[in-house]
Structure formats: structure tokens, C-alpha cells
Scaffold this motif. Structure first.
Motif, PDB file in Angstrom:
ATOM      1  N   ALA A 121       0.816  -1.213   0.000  1.00  0.00           N
ATOM      2  CA  ALA A 121       0.000   0.000   0.000  1.00  0.00           C
ATOM      3  C   ALA A 121       0.847   1.259   0.000  1.00  0.00           C
ATOM      4  CB  ALA A 121      -0.930   0.008   1.214  1.00  0.00           C
ATOM      5  N   LEU A 122       2.077   1.163   0.490  1.00  0.00           N
ATOM      6  CA  LEU A 122       2.993   2.313   0.525  1.00  0.00           C
ATOM      7  C   LEU A 122       3.849   2.414  -0.736  1.00  0.00           C
ATOM      8  CD1 LEU A 122       4.161   2.022   4.249  1.00  0.00           C
ATOM      9  CD2 LEU A 122       2.619   3.733   3.294  1.00  0.00           C
ATOM     10  N   GLY A 123       3.619   1.542  -1.720  1.00  0.00           N
ATOM     11  CA  GLY A 123       4.394   1.583  -2.959  1.00  0.00           C
ATOM     12  C   GLY A 123       5.657   0.750  -2.921  1.00  0.00           C
ATOM     13  N   GLY A 124       5.781  -0.172  -1.963  1.00  0.00           N
ATOM     14  CA  GLY A 124       6.958  -1.017  -1.860  1.00  0.00           C
ATOM     15  C   GLY A 124       6.636  -2.470  -2.155  1.00  0.00           C
ATOM     16  N   ASP A 125       7.562  -3.349  -1.804  1.00  0.00           N
ATOM     17  CA  ASP A 125       7.343  -4.782  -1.976  1.00  0.00           C
ATOM     18  C   ASP A 125       8.071  -5.529  -0.875  1.00  0.00           C
ATOM     19  OD1 ASP A 125      10.148  -5.638  -3.090  1.00  0.00           O
ATOM     20  OD2 ASP A 125       9.549  -3.942  -4.334  1.00  0.00           O
ATOM     21  N   LEU A 126       7.597  -6.727  -0.602  1.00  0.00           N
ATOM     22  CA  LEU A 126       8.147  -7.552   0.469  1.00  0.00           C
ATOM     23  C   LEU A 126       8.265  -8.977  -0.027  1.00  0.00           C
ATOM     24  CD1 LEU A 126       8.927  -7.743   3.518  1.00  0.00           C
ATOM     25  CD2 LEU A 126       6.543  -8.329   3.965  1.00  0.00           C
ATOM     26  N   HIS A 127       9.432  -9.578   0.180  1.00  0.00           N
ATOM     27  CA  HIS A 127       9.677 -10.952  -0.252  1.00  0.00           C
ATOM     28  C   HIS A 127      10.348 -11.708   0.890  1.00  0.00           C
ATOM     29  CE1 HIS A 127       8.732  -9.758  -4.373  1.00  0.00           C
ATOM     30  NE2 HIS A 127       9.550  -8.722  -4.204  1.00  0.00           N
ATOM     31  N   ALA A 128       9.983 -12.974   1.046  1.00  0.00           N
ATOM     32  CA  ALA A 128      10.581 -13.838   2.056  1.00  0.00           C
ATOM     33  C   ALA A 128      10.797 -15.206   1.452  1.00  0.00           C
ATOM     34  CB  ALA A 128       9.693 -13.927   3.291  1.00  0.00           C
ATOM     35  N   GLY A 129      11.968 -15.781   1.706  1.00  0.00           N
ATOM     36  CA  GLY A 129      12.252 -17.095   1.147  1.00  0.00           C
ATOM     37  C   GLY A 129      13.579 -17.634   1.622  1.00  0.00           C
ATOM     38  N   PRO A 130      13.901 -18.876   1.223  1.00  0.00           N
ATOM     39  CA  PRO A 130      15.155 -19.496   1.660  1.00  0.00           C
ATOM     40  C   PRO A 130      16.377 -18.734   1.145  1.00  0.00           C
ATOM     41  CG  PRO A 130      13.633 -21.110   0.708  1.00  0.00           C
ATOM     42  CD  PRO A 130      13.086 -19.756   0.382  1.00  0.00           C
ATOM     43  N   ARG A 131      17.432 -18.794   1.958  1.00  0.00           N
ATOM     44  CA  ARG A 131      18.714 -18.203   1.562  1.00  0.00           C
ATOM     45  C   ARG A 131      19.804 -19.142   2.072  1.00  0.00           C
ATOM     46  NH1 ARG A 131      22.426 -15.188   4.418  1.00  0.00           N
ATOM     47  NH2 ARG A 131      23.792 -13.815   3.209  1.00  0.00           N
ATOM     48  N   GLY A 132      20.288 -20.005   1.178  1.00  0.00           N
ATOM     49  CA  GLY A 132      21.222 -21.026   1.611  1.00  0.00           C
ATOM     50  C   GLY A 132      20.546 -21.975   2.590  1.00  0.00           C
ATOM     51  N   ALA A 133      21.185 -22.146   3.751  1.00  0.00           N
ATOM     52  CA  ALA A 133      20.593 -22.984   4.793  1.00  0.00           C
ATOM     53  C   ALA A 133      19.648 -22.204   5.682  1.00  0.00           C
ATOM     54  CB  ALA A 133      21.713 -23.613   5.641  1.00  0.00           C
ATOM     55  N   GLY A 134      19.539 -20.907   5.453  1.00  0.00           N
ATOM     56  CA  GLY A 134      18.728 -20.065   6.316  1.00  0.00           C
ATOM     57  C   GLY A 134      17.537 -19.461   5.598  1.00  0.00           C
ATOM     58  N   TRP A 135      17.196 -18.259   6.012  1.00  0.00           N
ATOM     59  CA  TRP A 135      15.988 -17.584   5.518  1.00  0.00           C
ATOM     60  C   TRP A 135      16.273 -16.099   5.423  1.00  0.00           C
ATOM     61  CZ3 TRP A 135      11.657 -20.025   3.867  1.00  0.00           C
ATOM     62  CH2 TRP A 135      10.527 -19.262   3.625  1.00  0.00           C
ATOM     63  N   GLN A 136      15.659 -15.442   4.445  1.00  0.00           N
ATOM     64  CA  GLN A 136      15.877 -14.004   4.268  1.00  0.00           C
ATOM     65  C   GLN A 136      14.558 -13.314   3.951  1.00  0.00           C
ATOM     66  OE1 GLN A 136      19.373 -12.389   2.173  1.00  0.00           O
ATOM     67  NE2 GLN A 136      17.958 -11.307   0.813  1.00  0.00           N
ATOM     68  N   VAL A 137      14.368 -12.168   4.572  1.00  0.00           N
ATOM     69  CA  VAL A 137      13.227 -11.293   4.302  1.00  0.00           C
ATOM     70  C   VAL A 137      13.783 -10.002   3.696  1.00  0.00           C
ATOM     71  CG1 VAL A 137      11.324  -9.978   5.295  1.00  0.00           C
ATOM     72  CG2 VAL A 137      11.864 -12.255   6.188  1.00  0.00           C
ATOM     73  N   THR A 138      13.246  -9.620   2.533  1.00  0.00           N
ATOM     74  CA  THR A 138      13.709  -8.432   1.840  1.00  0.00           C
ATOM     75  C   THR A 138      12.531  -7.486   1.626  1.00  0.00           C
ATOM     76  OG1 THR A 138      15.394  -9.714   0.670  1.00  0.00           O
ATOM     77  CG2 THR A 138      14.880  -7.537  -0.200  1.00  0.00           C
ATOM     78  N   CYS A 139      12.758  -6.223   1.949  1.00  0.00           N
ATOM     79  CA  CYS A 139      11.710  -5.232   1.827  1.00  0.00           C
ATOM     80  C   CYS A 139      12.248  -3.996   1.125  1.00  0.00           C
ATOM     81  CB  CYS A 139      11.180  -4.849   3.223  1.00  0.00           C
ATOM     82  SG  CYS A 139      10.023  -3.452   3.235  1.00  0.00           S
ATOM     83  N   HIS A 140      11.485  -3.474   0.163  1.00  0.00           N
ATOM     84  CA  HIS A 140      11.820  -2.219  -0.520  1.00  0.00           C
ATOM     85  C   HIS A 140      10.711  -1.213  -0.250  1.00  0.00           C
ATOM     86  CE1 HIS A 140      14.132  -5.234  -2.913  1.00  0.00           C
ATOM     87  NE2 HIS A 140      15.051  -4.298  -2.894  1.00  0.00           N
ATOM     88  N   LEU A 141      11.130   0.013   0.081  1.00  0.00           N
ATOM     89  CA  LEU A 141      10.175   1.093   0.317  1.00  0.00           C
ATOM     90  C   LEU A 141      10.678   2.372  -0.328  1.00  0.00           C
ATOM     91  CD1 LEU A 141       9.324   0.470   4.083  1.00  0.00           C
ATOM     92  CD2 LEU A 141       7.673   0.477   2.207  1.00  0.00           C
ATOM     93  N   PRO A 142       9.779   3.213  -0.815  1.00  0.00           N
ATOM     94  CA  PRO A 142      10.225   4.489  -1.401  1.00  0.00           C
ATOM     95  C   PRO A 142      10.805   5.396  -0.325  1.00  0.00           C
ATOM     96  CG  PRO A 142       7.826   4.403  -1.251  1.00  0.00           C
ATOM     97  CD  PRO A 142       8.322   3.045  -0.895  1.00  0.00           C
ATOM     98  N   ALA A 143      11.931   6.019  -0.638  1.00  0.00           N
ATOM     99  CA  ALA A 143      12.598   6.923   0.290  1.00  0.00           C
ATOM    100  C   ALA A 143      12.351   8.360  -0.129  1.00  0.00           C
ATOM    101  CB  ALA A 143      14.107   6.639   0.324  1.00  0.00           C
ATOM    102  N   GLY A 144      12.495   9.259   0.852  1.00  0.00           N
ATOM    103  CA  GLY A 144      12.340  10.673   0.551  1.00  0.00           C
ATOM    104  C   GLY A 144      10.902  11.106   0.644  1.00  0.00           C
TER     105      GLY A 144
END
Length: 362
Positions: free
Chosen positions: A339-362
Motif C-alpha cells: 500500500a505504501l508503494g513497496g514490496d516484500l519478499h521472504a524465502g530461503p537463503r542457503g541454509a537459512g531464511w531471508q526477508v527483503t523489503c523495498h520502500l520508497p525513500a524521501g
């Protein structure tokens, strides 16, 4: 009857009644029937808040149409007053009353010209058709205005309900993110018998609960967490469990309050999920960077098994007590970030897990 309603009634009905008395020498006894119908219509239009008085006034008007047998002049004298009152009443009823009341009042307003035209010498049919057609046109316009207002009221109620629902969902997300994070920290600290950390995490959970309750009680000025609070979040996470967390944030990104709050909750939810679902993780890295007008936030854990026997014991206990409920945190955050114009992704990263989020700055 309240004083404002009584005053309104006097200001509208008394002049009509006095006019009737003054016109009585000109109209004769035949003018009494239309005068009574006009006064009743004005009174109901001014005071009615339910359909029953309106139906009674419309029935009285229709009854006057049928009983009146005098010349057209007395009826013509009162027709504008009665028609205006019925039209105002029709707008009000079309806005809030059932259809039957609208139909009865509309019929009374449309048939009102017949009280005059049926007593006109000569071609009564032509005069009746023209006057009824004009009254019907005005009645349709009045009903349309009332229905338009009714539609506006309906849309406003829907908007208010949607706003309340969105506010409740936002509070539910905050309650989930903030309190669940601190309570999970309490569980981990209890497993490690870290009593001071249990006390601090409990106090923070109570503070978060107080903020939620305060918001539910009414609009109050409250502090909103954001990316500037991430160093303290990461420090507390490392201090209350076997998993070490590090933060890489060269500068605090320039975000809107809503975006900053969303980023804060993404980190809270990701760290809470590490405690719940990856008790064997030894390290968690939180990285915040800003470039090209966008902020990138990543929370990654290694997911490997610790070699420290004491930490292995703690991880085993945490694994046994991991909650099976929840599962809606990242889904709710994905809606907020999108809703803020960003995106969110979560998934495996090697043997672990990673959550990645992008949001507009400024």
C-alpha cells in the motif's frame, strides 16, 4: 416536544393559520378544508422524523381532495403552501424512510392539483392533465433529490465502516508485531534464566499493550516507532537469546512516518520468526541501505546448528516450545508495504531464511 421543535412549529404553522383566518371572508367555509390540509402538511414537514405522521398528512391531503366540493379559488390559495410542504417532506422521506411512505406522499403531491382543476368551469380534463403532469415532474425531482442524498449517506456509512475496519486491522497488526515480539523474548529469556531481561521484555510488552489500548480508547498523541529504533531492537534481540544479531545501517534513511513504521515492523516480525521457527540459527544480519530513491531492508539468518553445548540446549528447548499459531504477520506486512508503494519478499537463503523489503525513500 423540545423547545426548538416547538419554536419551529410556531414559526411555520402560526403564520399559515393566521393567513387562513384572514382569507376566510374571501373563501368562505369552503376554504376551511384545504386550509386544514395545508397546515397539517406544513406541521408534519417541519417536525416529522418518522414515516407514520407523514403518511397521515398525505392521507389527509388525499381525503381533502375527495371531500372538497367548493370553488377552485380557496383550494388555489392553499395549494402552493401544501404542495411545498409535501415536496419538502418527500425529499426527507426519500432520504431515510421506507418506500411505502414515499409512494403515499408522492401520490398526495401529484393529486393535489385535482382539488382545483376538477372544479374549474369548462374543459376540466385538459387543465387536470397539465397540472398533474407539472406536479408529477416536481414530485419526481423531489424524490430524486432525496434518493441522491440517501445514496450519499450510504456511501458515507460504508466509508466510515471501511475506515474503522482498516484502523482495527492496523491495530491488530501492531499488537501482533509489538507484543508477540516481546513475549517471544520473554520465553527465550526464561529458557536461559535471564531474569533482568525477562523483566525488561515484560515491561516493554506492557508498554506496547498500553499504547494499543490507548489508541482504542480514543485519538491520543503517541510515539510511533521507526527505523531509528532498529539499533535498540537488534541489541535487545541479541541480549535475550542464543542468536547473535548485527545491524548494518550507515545512515538512517529518509522515509515517511508510515514507511518508517512499516520498516520497523518488518524487522520486528522477521526477528520474531527467527526465534519461533529457526531456534538453531546462530547469526542474524539486519541491513538497511538507501539508494536511487528507495530503501532496501534485509533480515537474514544462517539457519545453521550451533556447536556450543549450552546454546544447543537452549535451542532445543526453544524448538520444543515454538508456537504453532500465527502465520499472518508477514501477510499483513506485505499488504502494508504494498500500500505504501513497496514490496516484500521472504524465502530461503542457503541454509537459512531471508526477508527483503523495498520502500520508497524521501
Amino acid at each position: 416536544m423540545t423547545r426548538p421543535k416547538l419554536l419551529t412549529l410556531l414559526l411555520l404553522v402560526v403564520p399559515v393559520g393566521l393567513l387562513g383566518l384572514c382569507a376566510l371572508p374571501l373563501t368562505g367555509p369552503a376554504g376551511i378544508v384545504p386550509a386544514v390540509a395545508a397546515v397539517a402538511a406544513v406541521a408534519v414537514a417541519a417536525l416529522a422524523r418518522s414515516p407514520r405522521p407523514a403518511i397521515a398528512a398525505a392521507a389527509l391531503s388525499l381525503l381533502a381532495d375527495g371531500l372538497y366540493q367548493g370553488p377552485p379559488q380557496p383550494a388555489a390559495l392553499w395549494a402552493p403552501v401544501e404542495f411545498a410542504a409535501l415536496t419538502v417532506l418527500l425529499v426527507s422521506l426519500a432520504r431515510r424512510a421506507p418506500a411505502r411512505a414515499v409512494v403515499v406522499v408522492a401520490l398526495a403531491a401529484t393529486a393535489l392539483p385535482l382539488r382545483m382543476s376538477l372544479h374549474v368551469p369548462g374543459d376540466r380534463v385538459e387543465a387536470s392533465v397539465l397540472l398533474v403532469a407539472a406536479a408529477f415532474t416536481a414530485t419526481v425531482c423531489a424524490a430524486g433529490a432525496g434518493l441522491y442524498l440517501r445514496l450519499g449517506d450510504h456511501r458515507r456509512r460504508l466509508a466510515e465502516e471501511q475506515a474503522r475496519r482498516a484502523h482495527r486491522l492496523d491495530l491488530a497488526r501492531d499488537l501482533h508485531d509489538l507484543v508477540a515480539h516481546e513475549v517471544t523474548g520473554i520465553v527465550i529469556a526464561a529458557q536461559a534464566a535471564a531474569l533482568p531481561e525477562i523483566e525488561a521484555a515484560g515491561l516493554r510488552a506492557l508498554d506496547a499493550m498500553d499504547r494499543m489500548v490507548g489508541t482504542l480508547r480514543g485519538p491520543v498523541s503517541q510515539r510511533v516507532h521507526g527505523v531509528a529504533d532498529l539499533p535498540d531492537v537488534v541489541r535487545r534481540f541479541s541480549a535475550t537469546g542464543p542468536t547473535a544479531a548485527t545491524l548494518s545501517m550507515p545512515v538512517v534513511p529518509d522515509l515517511s512516518p508510515d514507511a518508517s513504521k512499516a520498516a520497523y515492523h518488518v524487522v520486528i516480525e522477521a526477528l520474531t520468526n527467527v526465534r519461533r521457527h529457526a531456534p538453531a540459527a546462530t547469526t542474524v544480519t539486519v541491513a538497511v541501505t538507501a539508494k536511487a530513491g528507495r530503501m532496501e531492508l534485509t533480515v537474514a539468518n544462517d539457519g545453521s546448528t550451533t556447536t556450543d553445548p549450552s546454546k544447543a540446549s537452549e535451542a532445543s528447548k526453544a524448538s520444543e516450545t515454538t508456537r504453532t499459531g500465527g502465520g499472518t504477520g508477514l501477510a499483513g506486512l506485505d499488504e502494508r508495504v504494498t500500500a505504501l508503494g513497496g514490496d516484500l519478499h521472504a524465502g530461503p537463503r542457503g541454509a537459512g531464511w531471508q526477508v527483503t523489503c523495498h520502500l520508497p525513500a524521501g
